[in-house]
Design a protein around this motif. Structure first.
Motif, PDB file in Angstrom:
ATOM      1  N   LYS A  27       1.302   2.524  -3.323  1.00  0.00           N
ATOM      2  CA  LYS A  27       0.264   2.854  -4.233  1.00  0.00           C
ATOM      3  C   LYS A  27      -0.162   4.136  -3.651  1.00  0.00           C
ATOM      4  O   LYS A  27      -0.403   5.111  -4.152  1.00  0.00           O
ATOM      5  N   THR A  28       0.235   4.454  -2.354  1.00  0.00           N
ATOM      6  CA  THR A  28       0.019   6.005  -1.494  1.00  0.00           C
ATOM      7  C   THR A  28       0.863   6.680  -2.328  1.00  0.00           C
ATOM      8  O   THR A  28       0.729   7.976  -2.509  1.00  0.00           O
ATOM      9  N   GLY A  70       0.224   7.496  -6.040  1.00  0.00           N
ATOM     10  CA  GLY A  70      -1.213   7.887  -6.316  1.00  0.00           C
ATOM     11  C   GLY A  70      -1.867   6.949  -7.282  1.00  0.00           C
ATOM     12  O   GLY A  70      -1.206   6.303  -8.041  1.00  0.00           O
ATOM     13  N   GLU A  71      -3.013   6.974  -7.205  1.00  0.00           N
ATOM     14  CA  GLU A  71      -4.215   6.416  -7.951  1.00  0.00           C
ATOM     15  C   GLU A  71      -3.657   5.826  -9.490  1.00  0.00           C
ATOM     16  O   GLU A  71      -3.676   4.796  -9.915  1.00  0.00           O
ATOM     17  N   GLU A  72      -3.634   7.003 -10.179  1.00  0.00           N
ATOM     18  CA  GLU A  72      -3.546   7.029 -11.416  1.00  0.00           C
ATOM     19  C   GLU A  72      -2.136   6.502 -11.911  1.00  0.00           C
ATOM     20  O   GLU A  72      -2.069   5.562 -12.594  1.00  0.00           O
ATOM     21  N   GLN A 106       0.611  -1.404  -0.042  1.00  0.00           N
ATOM     22  CA  GLN A 106       0.038   0.092   0.015  1.00  0.00           C
ATOM     23  C   GLN A 106       0.835   1.251   0.030  1.00  0.00           C
ATOM     24  O   GLN A 106       0.314   2.269  -0.475  1.00  0.00           O
ATOM     25  N   TYR A 157      -0.171   4.988 -10.240  1.00  0.00           N
ATOM     26  CA  TYR A 157       0.055   3.450  -9.727  1.00  0.00           C
ATOM     27  C   TYR A 157      -0.474   2.539 -10.666  1.00  0.00           C
ATOM     28  O   TYR A 157       0.206   1.606 -11.081  1.00  0.00           O
ATOM     29  N   ALA A 158      -1.746   2.677 -11.149  1.00  0.00           N
ATOM     30  CA  ALA A 158      -2.254   1.943 -12.107  1.00  0.00           C
ATOM     31  C   ALA A 158      -1.447   1.963 -13.547  1.00  0.00           C
ATOM     32  O   ALA A 158      -1.181   1.042 -14.132  1.00  0.00           O
TER      33      ALA A 158
END
Length: 438
Positions: free
Chosen positions: A161-162, A165-167, A158, A169-170
């Protein structure tokens, strides 16, 4: 790639820094003299908060606070204090690797200066993992296993990911599924895996960069903290740094305080995310054009590779503006209107005028062809960044719409862009599809 990773029998999330006071630890203690064993216990076996301070990363699933890896600032002074044989033994025990040999390096803690002694590692796309395998086990043979562990951290931890950032990370997960070479994200993931800070020396920038797994959760590194030291020479060349210059004079080394902690560099991953029907309709309404042919793009967003399918545009001095006209309306015939509006943008936009030496921007008024300045002006006018693939260099050049505010990053995963192929100064085609990894 990830299907293979998921088959790892050794679950990363169950690594723990177990104090070596069991039978195995007693055997190890007997193989060392009593003074060395006490030193090992002092450095590596601590019971604060019920865990070791330098073991491999433990799961944060039960933690109340998620720590963003590598998010803290560092002080100006760095120290050279490399990991030692005790650290190697503990990491090999946790990873269930064989400790082939101890890595000889200067164990005298001192100010971090230029590398004076390095160990070369085989240069290939796995070089970073080979180097860390050497630090841990004394051999590069475990580089594939180490890479799988690092990718597990990137995929499931995590903190990564943190941190991204969400975008982003993807986007990075997509990138790692199609690429092997190391980015800054993999370096900080390795720092998390080994629970050890990693310093990387840029050979050409003459600067040390710190990747600290603890981020904000820990005070700045001190002279007592054990670290890993690498020298970065090129994309596929990482060497081990086993000693540094002892010169204590001020200013003999640069420790970059702004980039001493990991920061995601979105421009390292570019995507093919072309304009669509909605973009066409918005632009044609704004410019009072009639759409003659709707966009033919029907491909998912993918990593930007070489062009696979293009729409050929008439070859003349107006080819660039013909291509833009086709992107807007599905036809080339509006190229004169587009060129005139680009000229107006240049005349009234001081930021674009600043790209031209002197007052040479006026010369464009009398020319039909497009230089890089006119391409940037087109991107600003359309509020859409333009990528151009050079047939000669086989690389993509970005003409960013954000020229007036360089602080605004371009995220090609979410922002629509125009993609063109250039075969010669007056030959531009519209790219409709790019090669894939399949």
């Amino acid at each position: 790639m990830y299907s293979g990773i998921c088959m790892i029998s050794l679950c990363l999330w169950h690594f723990h820094a177990v104090p070596l006071t069991n039978a195995a630890g007693e055997i190890f203690a007997e193989s060392l003299d009593f003074r060395m064993w006490n030193e090992f216990q002092r450095i590596y076996v601590r019971h604060e908060a019920g865990q070791s301070s330098t073991g491999a990363s433990t799961s944060n699933a039960n933690d109340d606070v998620v720590v963003a890896a590598g998010s803290s600032n560092t002080r100006q002074v760095g120290y050279f204090n490399p990991v030692d044989q005790f650290w190697q033994y503990e990491k090999c025990r946790q990873l269930k690797w064989k400790l082939v040999k101890y890595l000889p390096c200067n164990q005298t803690a001192k100010i971090l200066h230029y590398p004076s002694l390095t160990v070369e590692v085989r240069a290939d796309e796995y070089c970073f993992y080979r180097a860390l395998s050497c630090w841990v086990s004394g051999t590069s043979d475990y580089h594939h296993m180490f890479q799988l562990h690092v990718l597990e951290i990137v995929k499931f931890d995590q903190r990564i990911k943190t941190f991204l950032g969400e975008e982003n990370y993807a986007a990075h997960l997509i990138w790692t599924s199609q690429n092997v070479c190391t980015t800054e994200t993999e370096i900080v993931a390795a720092s998390i895996l080994l629970n050890t800070p990693i310093y990387v020396y840029s050979y050409y920038e003459e600067t040390w960069y710190l990747f600290d797994q603890n981020g904000k959760s820990k005070s700045p590194l001190t002279k007592e903290d054990k670290c890993i030291y690498l020298q970065y020479k090129s994309r596929n060349t990482y060497n081990l740094v086993t000693d540094v210059n002892s010169d204590q004079s001020p200013g003999s080394i640069s420790l970059n305080p702004e980039r001493a902690t990991i920061r995601y560099q979105e421009e390292k991953i570019r995507y093919f995310n072309p304009i669509d029907e909605a973009w066409q309709q918005e632009m044609c309404k704004k410019w009072e054009f009639i759409i003659e042919q709707l966009s033919q793009y029907d491909v998912p967003t993918t990593v930007l590779k070489s062009p696979k399918k293009c729409v050929e545009i008439q070859k003349d001095k107006k080819s660039f503006f013909r291509a833009i006209s086709y992107c807007l309306t599905g036809a080339e015939r509006h190229h004169k209107i587009i060129r005139n509006r680009v000229a107006e943008e240049i005349i009234f936009n001081r930021a674009i005028q600043g790209l031209y030496p002197g007052n040479k921007f006026i010369s464009f008024i009398h020319n039909d062809w497009a230089t890089k300045e006119e391409i940037i002006a087109s991107a600003v006018l359309l509020n859409t960044s333009i990528f151009i693939y050079s047939h000669d260099t086989q690389t993509w050049d970005l003409y960013n719409k954000n020229i007036e505010d360089h602080s605004v990053p371009l995220n090609t995963l979410t922002e629509k862009c125009i993609y063109l192929r250039q075969k010669s100064p007056n030959e531009y085609d519209v790219v409709q599809e790019v090669e894939t990894f399949l």
